[in-house]
Motif scaffolding. Sequence first.
Motif, PDB file in Angstrom:
ATOM      1  N   GLY A 291      -0.004  11.995   3.256  1.00  0.00           N
ATOM      2  CA  GLY A 291       0.446  10.830   2.490  1.00  0.00           C
ATOM      3  C   GLY A 291       0.431   9.540   3.276  1.00  0.00           C
ATOM      4  O   GLY A 291      -0.577   9.180   3.876  1.00  0.00           O
ATOM      5  N   LYS A 292       1.564   8.849   3.308  1.00  0.00           N
ATOM      6  CA  LYS A 292       1.615   7.516   3.908  1.00  0.00           C
ATOM      7  C   LYS A 292       1.445   7.523   5.419  1.00  0.00           C
ATOM      8  O   LYS A 292       1.183   6.468   6.009  1.00  0.00           O
TER       9      LYS A 292
ATOM     10  N   LEU B  66      -5.053  -0.948   0.947  1.00  0.00           N
ATOM     11  CA  LEU B  66      -5.796  -1.979   0.218  1.00  0.00           C
ATOM     12  C   LEU B  66      -5.127  -3.357   0.284  1.00  0.00           C
ATOM     13  O   LEU B  66      -5.789  -4.338   0.571  1.00  0.00           O
TER      14      LEU B  66
ATOM     15  N   LEU C   9     -11.820   6.613  -7.301  1.00  0.00           N
ATOM     16  CA  LEU C   9     -10.817   5.874  -8.062  1.00  0.00           C
ATOM     17  C   LEU C   9     -11.416   4.633  -8.716  1.00  0.00           C
ATOM     18  O   LEU C   9     -10.985   4.230  -9.796  1.00  0.00           O
TER      19      LEU C   9
ATOM     20  N   ARG D 217      -2.120  14.467  -7.202  1.00  0.00           N
ATOM     21  CA  ARG D 217      -2.213  13.268  -8.030  1.00  0.00           C
ATOM     22  C   ARG D 217      -2.847  13.536  -9.395  1.00  0.00           C
ATOM     23  O   ARG D 217      -3.097  12.603 -10.155  1.00  0.00           O
TER      24      ARG D 217
ATOM     25  N   GLY E 248       0.831  -1.199   0.000  1.00  0.00           N
ATOM     26  CA  GLY E 248       0.000   0.000   0.000  1.00  0.00           C
ATOM     27  C   GLY E 248       0.865   1.248   0.000  1.00  0.00           C
ATOM     28  O   GLY E 248       1.864   1.328   0.698  1.00  0.00           O
ATOM     29  N   GLU E 249       0.468   2.235  -0.835  1.00  0.00           N
ATOM     30  CA  GLU E 249       1.234   3.485  -0.921  1.00  0.00           C
ATOM     31  C   GLU E 249       0.289   4.655  -0.665  1.00  0.00           C
ATOM     32  O   GLU E 249       0.034   5.432  -1.564  1.00  0.00           O
ATOM     33  N   GLY E 250      -0.238   4.765   0.528  1.00  0.00           N
ATOM     34  CA  GLY E 250      -1.193   5.841   0.779  1.00  0.00           C
ATOM     35  C   GLY E 250      -2.553   5.474   0.227  1.00  0.00           C
ATOM     36  O   GLY E 250      -2.739   4.402  -0.338  1.00  0.00           O
ATOM     37  N   ILE E 251      -3.509   6.426   0.364  1.00  0.00           N
ATOM     38  CA  ILE E 251      -4.903   6.124   0.058  1.00  0.00           C
ATOM     39  C   ILE E 251      -5.101   5.650  -1.376  1.00  0.00           C
ATOM     40  O   ILE E 251      -4.839   6.367  -2.332  1.00  0.00           O
ATOM     41  N   GLY E 252      -5.581   4.422  -1.516  1.00  0.00           N
ATOM     42  CA  GLY E 252      -5.970   3.907  -2.825  1.00  0.00           C
ATOM     43  C   GLY E 252      -4.836   3.647  -3.805  1.00  0.00           C
ATOM     44  O   GLY E 252      -5.083   3.331  -4.962  1.00  0.00           O
ATOM     45  N   GLU E 253      -3.599   3.803  -3.369  1.00  0.00           N
ATOM     46  CA  GLU E 253      -2.486   3.569  -4.285  1.00  0.00           C
ATOM     47  C   GLU E 253      -1.732   2.306  -3.886  1.00  0.00           C
ATOM     48  O   GLU E 253      -1.590   2.031  -2.701  1.00  0.00           O
TER      49      GLU E 253
ATOM     50  N   GLU F 160     -11.770   9.839   2.705  1.00  0.00           N
ATOM     51  CA  GLU F 160     -11.063   8.659   2.226  1.00  0.00           C
ATOM     52  C   GLU F 160     -12.005   7.732   1.469  1.00  0.00           C
ATOM     53  O   GLU F 160     -11.652   7.169   0.438  1.00  0.00           O
TER      54      GLU F 160
ATOM     55  N   GLY G 127      -9.017   5.001   4.203  1.00  0.00           N
ATOM     56  CA  GLY G 127      -7.720   5.529   3.841  1.00  0.00           C
ATOM     57  C   GLY G 127      -6.593   4.673   4.351  1.00  0.00           C
ATOM     58  O   GLY G 127      -5.464   5.106   4.513  1.00  0.00           O
ATOM     59  N   GLY G 128      -6.904   3.408   4.608  1.00  0.00           N
ATOM     60  CA  GLY G 128      -5.844   2.515   5.072  1.00  0.00           C
ATOM     61  C   GLY G 128      -5.052   2.000   3.899  1.00  0.00           C
ATOM     62  O   GLY G 128      -4.525   2.751   3.092  1.00  0.00           O
TER      63      GLY G 128
ATOM     64  N   SER H  25      -3.702   4.993  11.252  1.00  0.00           N
ATOM     65  CA  SER H  25      -4.656   3.886  11.263  1.00  0.00           C
ATOM     66  C   SER H  25      -4.150   2.751  12.152  1.00  0.00           C
ATOM     67  O   SER H  25      -4.894   2.200  12.971  1.00  0.00           O
TER      68      SER H  25
ATOM     69  N   HIS I 169      -4.356  16.684  -1.875  1.00  0.00           N
ATOM     70  CA  HIS I 169      -3.976  15.348  -2.323  1.00  0.00           C
ATOM     71  C   HIS I 169      -4.416  15.102  -3.768  1.00  0.00           C
ATOM     72  O   HIS I 169      -3.652  14.592  -4.591  1.00  0.00           O
TER      73      HIS I 169
ATOM     74  N   LEU J 229     -12.562   9.174  -1.923  1.00  0.00           N
ATOM     75  CA  LEU J 229     -11.442   8.935  -2.837  1.00  0.00           C
ATOM     76  C   LEU J 229     -11.456   7.498  -3.356  1.00  0.00           C
ATOM     77  O   LEU J 229     -11.269   7.265  -4.559  1.00  0.00           O
TER      78      LEU J 229
ATOM     79  N   ASN K  90      -0.971   8.430   6.954  1.00  0.00           N
ATOM     80  CA  ASN K  90      -2.334   7.982   7.239  1.00  0.00           C
ATOM     81  C   ASN K  90      -2.351   6.547   7.750  1.00  0.00           C
ATOM     82  O   ASN K  90      -3.099   6.214   8.662  1.00  0.00           O
ATOM     83  N   ALA K  91      -1.513   5.713   7.110  1.00  0.00           N
ATOM     84  CA  ALA K  91      -1.473   4.308   7.503  1.00  0.00           C
ATOM     85  C   ALA K  91      -0.921   4.167   8.922  1.00  0.00           C
ATOM     86  O   ALA K  91      -1.357   3.302   9.678  1.00  0.00           O
TER      87      ALA K  91
END
Lengths: 298, 345
Positions: free
Chosen positions: B328-329, A266, B71, B93, A50-55, B64, A263-264, B335, B89, B67, B331-332
């Motif tokens: 960016g990252k 995928l 997508l 992108r 996973g690379e950030g939201i949805g990527e 989120e 936003g975790g 979480s 964001h 988004l 967020n994870a």
Amino acid sequence: MPQAVAIQPALNVRRPGWRGWGLFAPMVAWLALFVVAPTAILLVYSFFTGEGIGEVDTHFTLENYRRIFKPVYLDLFWRSIVYAGATTILCAMIGYPVAWYIGRAPASRRGKLLMLVMIPFMTSFLIRTYAWFTILHEHGLLNGFLESAHLIPTVFSHPLNILYTPTAVMIALVYTYLPFMILPIYTSVEKLDPSLIEAAADLGAGPTRSFFRVILPLTWPGAAAGILMVFVPAIAMFAVTKIMSGGHIRLIGDEIQEQFEGGGDLPFGSALGMALLILFLVTYWISAGRSAKVLRGT
Amino acid sequence: MKLFHIVLIVTMVLSLAGCNRSSQKQQQRLHLFAWSEYVPQEVIDGFTKQTGIPVDYEVYDSNEKMLTKLLSSPAHYDLIQPSEYMVEHLIKRGLLEPIDQSAIPNVSNLLPEYRNPEYDPGMKYSVPYMAGTVGIVFNSDKIKDPIRGYQDVFQPKYAGRIIALDDNREIVSWALDAKGIDINDVTPANLTKVKPLLADWLKLVKIFNSDDPKPQLFSGDVDLGVVYCGDAAKLIEQDKKFKYVLPAEGAHRFIDNLCIPKDAPDKQAAEAFINYILRPEVSKIISDKFPYTNPNGAARKLLTPQQLANPASYPPESVHLEIFHDIGKANADISQLMTELRNGR
């Protein structure tokens, strides 16, 4: 489904002809499109990063599966199993007598009784869950009733605080899945020949013995189907747990939802999904094995 | 049983085919994807009446989720409603379509301080819809001690009386503010610093709810909490016993925007909608229904003195307010931290 598997050893299954396959084809197409394909996509994604939201980064990695073994996620799985297990046991304890009663009722009344079991399905299950709010909250119907019956403050010192606790979650889970236990057991009970119970009594078996030696083995296919139909969806339950516990209790289903929507990550969500799938297969394997054993009478 | 299955599948296939046909028919239609409880039906109906363009209105409850959905359905939505950090964001992108300001003459109604946001200088890709803050609401009948900031809310004596937004980034930002750390400086080191504080706080919360905390506060199930200002403003409108306070340690200010996603099928309809909601009388309807901070100066002139005096909608600007940036990252990391905390680790 589990019934078919349970009975299989006893039957000589004839190979289906082209017409049989023709009838079966829509089902195959359905499974391929809505079960196999999504599962395959999930499997592929679970090896990405996973690379950030949805990527996602599409390089192969086992990191997601390694992450599942962190104590925090093992806890989540364990908690989900405990909640689903408790739900299954409670549903079986409540559901078996109900199914027995319906199955033994005069045929003319069975339809009506079954209807009563089915009625809740006519309302959206989220609405039904929210209905519990009205009943359980601090100033809700339950506490109002207890107060007017003077059970508060005589029996209970203060209004019951059930909503937003594990009890509330259990109530909602049992309530949601009870029909899935009753219906398959009912079909087994209905098919049970009453003369077998009489025969057991004639041969000197008491009620307890005839229940465990005759009734339970003969209705086991229904009970096994019920256990599977309650345990499997309950373990992946989400939303209800979150709503009823006020966001405190999270099970694995909530975590997967969070990974996909919040936003975790995928790929990690996919890996959790695959782990859950493996858990289903294990459950199925155990319950199917148990059914076969009961049928053989061991 | 088999026959039933076949009938079921045939009906489904037919209905799928039906869907396909209707979407191929070319007709102007606005696909609006917006926050729940944010765009009044009156406004949507008014737009359709005015322009003849029907609106498909879908909702979400977090940036989120929006988004993720955006997508997975490219070239479907015409208009989305992201918050400031999500605009940043999306621009990064390349997921937004530039907005043609000449098609939206009503932008001149916006107050000057909203016309050059730091996340989108010159409003190239976004037009502010509503703004607001995340702050403390409390029931002054029940809570007698002064409430000034987060530390006054999250006290053991209020255990089981607190409601909080169910939003990981928000919750973490409160702890960062309480520790005097910039809410956008989400690094593993800073998260470790706030972890013990958050662990204490989370135990005190009775309900996590982002959708609508009003019923629980109104019914007395909880007495105080950290909520969106729009919900607090509604509570204050109904009963003056509710008070709204911006946390002294600092608070999150959000600005929600209308944006056109890349490859939107009907950009013109989207611009027409933006222009429509910027009309003073239309913007006033939104304020009546959802009393957030209205960035539309011309619309503010139409509001009643009571509306303008509501401290939740138009707070005194004495507290340090900050917007979220795209992290960016990280967020994870948030979480993961919150999952650990919610599981008592």
